[in-house]
Design a protein around this motif. Structure first.
Motif, mmCIF file in Angstrom:
data_model
loop_
_atom_site.group_PDB
_atom_site.id
_atom_site.type_symbol
_atom_site.label_atom_id
_atom_site.label_comp_id
_atom_site.label_asym_id
_atom_site.label_seq_id
_atom_site.Cartn_x
_atom_site.Cartn_y
_atom_site.Cartn_z
ATOM 1 N N LEU A 1 0.828 -1.216 0.000
ATOM 2 C CA LEU A 1 0.000 0.000 0.000
ATOM 3 C C LEU A 1 0.860 1.263 0.000
ATOM 4 O O LEU A 1 0.588 2.205 -0.757
ATOM 5 N N VAL A 2 1.896 1.278 0.829
ATOM 6 C CA VAL A 2 2.797 2.445 0.851
ATOM 7 C C VAL A 2 3.498 2.599 -0.489
ATOM 8 O O VAL A 2 3.635 3.720 -1.013
ATOM 9 N N SER A 3 3.923 1.486 -1.077
ATOM 10 C CA SER A 3 4.603 1.536 -2.379
ATOM 11 C C SER A 3 3.672 2.066 -3.464
ATOM 12 O O SER A 3 4.099 2.842 -4.333
ATOM 13 N N LEU A 4 2.407 1.669 -3.419
ATOM 14 C CA LEU A 4 1.438 2.164 -4.405
ATOM 15 C C LEU A 4 1.163 3.650 -4.215
ATOM 16 O O LEU A 4 1.102 4.412 -5.190
ATOM 17 N N LEU A 5 1.006 4.075 -2.955
ATOM 18 C CA LEU A 5 0.693 5.476 -2.667
ATOM 19 C C LEU A 5 1.838 6.409 -3.076
ATOM 20 O O LEU A 5 1.601 7.546 -3.496
#
Length: 241
Positions: free
Chosen positions: A64-68
């Motif tokens: 999720l952090v990588s996508l954001l």
């Protein structure tokens, strides 16, 4: 739906067949009997659940952090020629580096807890997400952007109806690769300074020469990867029309 369930069953049966052949031909205690191990796996489910949930938590947070971070940065690089000129070469230099070597650095910076392990996984997969988003923007037909401008579309409408559909196939493909990489890197990270996680469970069983228990952990890791891949497929169906 029935076809998909049948395909999943075929995949499981194929895996068990390969496992059985390896068990028969190699004839080593390192590879336990498939059926006996599967029975043990179901008996071990209460013990495996906390380890599986901890690994799932670490992977989901990292993804999720990588996508954001990765999707907006990839869009910016793909849409801005100057950013592409200066940032893409840096990505090309960093991306091939074996980033698991940075685990000691993150453990010194962020301690021995979850933060260092999640940061390692982010550091490994975020470049895949950035490059996937960038390639999606760069492969978009420039005429589509001109049409949106001619209709005086607002930035949000351009993102919703042009950028998001254009980059979605690339993001989903990149996400599938990222899931495989994140599972491998998390397995490595969970061997250090932790008592929960499938990586810890597998290596702990190996250290006491309990090979059937070790394979139970491997099975749990395989099912975790299968679950994440299926979740990615559902996400792809929602985004890619």
């Amino acid at each position: 739906m029935k076809i998909k369930i049948a395909n999943s069953l075929i995949g499981i049966l194929g895996l068990l067949l390969i496992w059985e052949l390896l068990y028969l031909f190699i004839s080593s205690p390192v590879i336990p009997a498939p059926l006996a191990t599967c029975v043990l796996f179901f008996e071990k489910i209460p013990e495996l659940i906390p380890h599986t949930l901890m690994s799932l938590y670490r992977i989901v947070v990292a993804i999720l952090v990588s996508l954001l971070i990765g999707i907006p940065l990839g869009i910016f690089i793909g849409a801005n020629q100057l950013a592409d000129k200066w940032l893409s070469p840096i990505l090309y230099y960093i991306y091939p580096i074996p980033k698991v070597a940075f685990l000691p650095v993150f453990m010194i910076l962020y301690g021995l807890g979850d933060l260092s392990k999640i940061t390692l996984v982010i550091w490994i997969i975020i470049f895949q997400i950035i490059l996937s988003a960038r390639d999606g923007v760069k492969q978009m037909d420039p005429n589509w952007e001109k049409i949106m401008f001619s209709f005086q579309a607002r930035p949000f409408m351009r993102f919703k109806h042009l950028l998001l559909p254009a980059i979605s196939p690339h993001i989903i493909s990149g996400l599938r690769i990222a899931i495989g990489i994140s599972l491998a890197s998390l397995f490595f990270a969970e061997n250090y300074a932790t008592t929960y996680g499938l990586g810890y469970y597998i290596m702990n069983a190996w250290s006491v020469i309990d090979y059937p228990d070790m394979f139970c952990g491997i099975l749990a890791l395989a099912f975790l990867g299968f679950f994440l891949f299926k979740l990615t497929d559902l996400l792809g169906k929602r985004l890619i029309k």
